[in-house]
Design a protein around this motif. Sequence first.
Motif, PDB file in Angstrom:
ATOM      1  N   MET A  44       0.823  -1.197   0.000  1.00  0.00           N
ATOM      2  CA  MET A  44       0.000   0.000   0.000  1.00  0.00           C
ATOM      3  C   MET A  44       0.855   1.243   0.000  1.00  0.00           C
ATOM      4  N   ALA A  45       0.380   2.281  -0.673  1.00  0.00           N
ATOM      5  CA  ALA A  45       1.069   3.576  -0.663  1.00  0.00           C
ATOM      6  C   ALA A  45       0.073   4.656  -1.046  1.00  0.00           C
ATOM      7  N   PHE A  46       0.516   5.873  -0.919  1.00  0.00           N
ATOM      8  CA  PHE A  46      -0.254   7.036  -1.341  1.00  0.00           C
ATOM      9  C   PHE A  46       0.463   7.675  -2.521  1.00  0.00           C
ATOM     10  N   GLY A  84       5.968   3.087 -13.365  1.00  0.00           N
ATOM     11  CA  GLY A  84       6.489   1.718 -13.338  1.00  0.00           C
ATOM     12  C   GLY A  84       7.519   1.527 -12.238  1.00  0.00           C
ATOM     13  N   GLY A  85       8.432   2.459 -12.091  1.00  0.00           N
ATOM     14  CA  GLY A  85       9.448   2.372 -11.039  1.00  0.00           C
ATOM     15  C   GLY A  85       8.831   2.432  -9.657  1.00  0.00           C
ATOM     16  N   MET A  86       7.802   3.264  -9.502  1.00  0.00           N
ATOM     17  CA  MET A  86       7.115   3.356  -8.227  1.00  0.00           C
ATOM     18  C   MET A  86       6.474   2.029  -7.865  1.00  0.00           C
ATOM     19  N   LEU A  87       5.808   1.383  -8.842  1.00  0.00           N
ATOM     20  CA  LEU A  87       5.179   0.096  -8.578  1.00  0.00           C
ATOM     21  C   LEU A  87       6.220  -0.979  -8.253  1.00  0.00           C
ATOM     22  N   ASP A  88       7.324  -0.978  -8.973  1.00  0.00           N
ATOM     23  CA  ASP A  88       8.403  -1.937  -8.682  1.00  0.00           C
ATOM     24  C   ASP A  88       8.910  -1.748  -7.261  1.00  0.00           C
ATOM     25  N   GLU A  89       9.159  -0.498  -6.881  1.00  0.00           N
ATOM     26  CA  GLU A  89       9.661  -0.202  -5.527  1.00  0.00           C
ATOM     27  C   GLU A  89       8.651  -0.598  -4.469  1.00  0.00           C
ATOM     28  N   LEU A  90       7.399  -0.318  -4.726  1.00  0.00           N
ATOM     29  CA  LEU A  90       6.343  -0.616  -3.760  1.00  0.00           C
ATOM     30  C   LEU A  90       6.200  -2.109  -3.513  1.00  0.00           C
ATOM     31  N   GLN A  91       6.428  -2.920  -4.536  1.00  0.00           N
ATOM     32  CA  GLN A  91       6.274  -4.362  -4.405  1.00  0.00           C
ATOM     33  C   GLN A  91       7.535  -5.053  -3.892  1.00  0.00           C
ATOM     34  N   THR A  92       8.608  -4.276  -3.693  1.00  0.00           N
ATOM     35  CA  THR A  92       9.848  -4.825  -3.163  1.00  0.00           C
ATOM     36  C   THR A  92       9.839  -4.717  -1.650  1.00  0.00           C
ATOM     37  N   PRO A  93      10.040  -5.828  -0.931  1.00  0.00           N
ATOM     38  CA  PRO A  93      10.009  -5.766   0.530  1.00  0.00           C
ATOM     39  C   PRO A  93      11.108  -4.899   1.107  1.00  0.00           C
TER      40      PRO A  93
END
Length: 93
Positions: A44-46, A84-93
């Motif tokens: 989750m993020a804003f 795309g980079g934001m989604l990649d970062e968000l899905q990385t633990p």
Amino acid sequence: MNEKDIERKLVVTVKSAGGIAPKLVSPGFAGMPDRLILLPGGHMAFAELKAPGQKPRPLQLSRHRLLRKLGYRVYVIDNADEIGGMLDELQTP
């Protein structure tokens, strides 16, 4: 590309990743980010969307600091290429 185009691209890209990006409406608590990003696996993020080159207002920056202090990720996106980079970062633990 304007802010609405970037916002549409964010919603479509999040949906294609299996998530949702509902519009965040916060009566009585101004300055909250535009979208809540919810992805599979509890990620989750804003997201604060801006027209290219635009920056958040002081109240928005204050809300971003508050959310980050609470442990949430807050992204300011003013270019569709950042999604795309934001989604990649968000899905990385």
